[in-house]
Enzyme design. Structure first.
Site, mmCIF file in Angstrom:
data_model
loop_
_atom_site.group_PDB
_atom_site.id
_atom_site.type_symbol
_atom_site.label_atom_id
_atom_site.label_comp_id
_atom_site.label_asym_id
_atom_site.label_seq_id
_atom_site.Cartn_x
_atom_site.Cartn_y
_atom_site.Cartn_z
ATOM 1 N N CYS A 87 -3.484 -31.314 7.104
ATOM 2 C CA CYS A 87 -3.813 -32.133 5.921
ATOM 3 C C CYS A 87 -5.291 -32.542 5.884
ATOM 4 O O CYS A 87 -5.799 -32.949 4.844
ATOM 5 C CB CYS A 87 -2.930 -33.371 5.865
ATOM 6 S SG CYS A 87 -1.195 -32.969 5.664
ATOM 7 N N HIS A 90 -6.233 -38.927 1.199
ATOM 8 C CA HIS A 90 -5.171 -37.926 1.332
ATOM 9 C C HIS A 90 -3.892 -38.511 0.729
ATOM 10 O O HIS A 90 -3.575 -39.678 0.940
ATOM 11 C CB HIS A 90 -4.971 -37.601 2.810
ATOM 12 C CG HIS A 90 -3.803 -36.709 3.076
ATOM 13 N ND1 HIS A 90 -3.565 -35.579 2.323
ATOM 14 C CD2 HIS A 90 -2.797 -36.789 3.984
ATOM 15 C CE1 HIS A 90 -2.467 -34.996 2.782
ATOM 16 N NE2 HIS A 90 -1.980 -35.711 3.777
ATOM 17 N N ASN A 104 2.638 -34.457 -1.161
ATOM 18 C CA ASN A 104 1.624 -34.147 -0.150
ATOM 19 C C ASN A 104 1.335 -32.643 -0.189
ATOM 20 O O ASN A 104 2.168 -31.843 0.234
ATOM 21 C CB ASN A 104 2.140 -34.576 1.231
ATOM 22 C CG ASN A 104 1.134 -34.310 2.342
ATOM 23 O OD1 ASN A 104 0.127 -33.615 2.132
ATOM 24 N ND2 ASN A 104 1.402 -34.839 3.512
#
Ligand code: UT7
Length: 322
Positions: free
Chosen positions: A113, A249, A279
């Site tokens: 990520c 994020h 996500n």
């Protein structure tokens, strides 16, 4: 020494939208639980046959078009991804061929990520040292392909997408600083088994699914992100009030709110796309940046703090003047 400046942004989301209601028919969950615990309402999922490079190409072309840059002018392509089309060649090389930018430096960065922040940090250093003048940086992932659709802890969280920026060397920031970190001791909390075999011809060993101890990851993510935003501000002698936009994020709205609280940044100055995108791993930060640029929230001259946390563990931030 020169700085990197973001000339333009681009992004792409696959067409298919999967709602929380659809997930209710797959696992023992509810729309209410997912919204309350994560902030996610829907996510985009790749079509059969659609690859990470397909998404990366759409995002890259959008960014290049907005920048008015011909792909042949690129001297560097860095793709942050954990779901490359193949073990090799790198997705960046496949992308380079499709764009018609043969000859320039091209490679992938694998930081889950945090992939885009890592890719941005690496590209920034190429530009700062004077080695290249123009770079394409992409974050792209098809994380849905790494999901066990019977594991309610993970299958509700992720979506697919891509985001890109075109960087150019300039005399002024641009990117003030990037801060990249990792701690490999946390592998057991978040990982996907599989990859190059230790022997024999099999590609994946075991099930190539995301395995996560969510609650433990959550706590470490909150703690770490609080630290890293302070690190970025301190490195530049800035206060939270100097930041126009926090673009975090997009893993969980509760993690985002905890970071914003620490910085004392009001919700109106935080770009949140987690409800629509879920996500999207390496794509999440550049996707959110592109959304905010294109809807007019982010303007030239704004100070933006980008941050991410993910498998590895990896984490990082970039403090930039748009
Ligand atoms: O991108 C970076 C990597 N990933 C992340 O940052 C994710 C970090 N973690 C998280 O976002 C959260 O930990 C989750 C959203 C994954 C889970 O939320 P949580 O508040 O930490 O829940 P929990 O794991 O502590 O579970 C609470 C309860 C449990 O039930 P009991 O034991 O209290 O009866 C779980 O079994 O919620 C249950 N649960 C669910 N219930 C309905 C877990 N997943 C679900 C679900 N639907 N999908």
């Amino acid at each position: 020494m020169s700085y990197s400046r973001i000339l333009a942004t681009g992004s792409y989301l696959p067409e298919r939208v999967m709602t929380n209601a659809e997930l209710e028919s797959l696992v023992d969950t509810s729309d209410e639980w997912i919204r309350e615990r994560t902030g996610i309402e829907r996510r985009h999922i790749v079509a059969d046959g659609e690859s990470t490079c397909d998404l990366a190409e759409r995002a890259a072309r959008a960014a290049l078009e907005s920048a008015g840059v011909d792909p042949a002018e690129l001297e560097l392509i860095v793709v942050g991804t954990t779901t490359p089309d193949k073990i090799y060649p790198a997705t960046a090389c496949r992308l380079q061929a499709r764009l018609g930018a043969a000859g320039c430096t091209a490679f992938d960065v694998q930081a889950v990520c945090t992939g885009f922040i890592y890719a941005l940090g690496v590209a920034d250093k190429f530009i700062k040292t004077g080695e290249v003048k123009r770079a394409l940086v992409v974050g792209a992932d098809t994380h849905s392909r790494l999901l066990d659709w019977s594991d309610r802890q993970t299958c509700i969280l992720f979506g697919d997408g891509a985001g890109a920026v075109v960087l150019e060397a300039g005399e002024e920031p641009g990117i003030y600083s990037t801060h990249l970190h990792a701690d490999g001791r946390y592998e057991d909390l978040l990982y996907v088994e599989g990859g190059v075999p230790l022997g024999g011809g099999e590609i994946a060993q075991g099930h190539a699914y995301t395995k996560m101890r969510g609650n433990e990851v959550f706590k470490i993510a909150v703690r770490t992100l609080r630290r890293i935003v302070t690190e970025a501000l301190d490195a530049n002698g800035m206060q939270p009030s100097d930041i126009d936009w926090l673009i975090p994020h997009q893993a969980n709205i509760r993690i985002i709110e905890a970071t914003a609280r620490k910085l004392d940044i009001p919700a109106e100055r935080v770009v949140v796309t987690v409800a629509e995108h879920g996500n999207t791993s390496a794509a999440s930060v550049p996707l959110a940046l592109d959304v905010a640029v294109r809807d007019g929230r982010v303007k030239r001259g704004d100070n933006i703090l980008l941050e991410a946390f993910g498998g590895g563990f990896t984490w990082g931030s970039a403090l930039i003047r748009y």
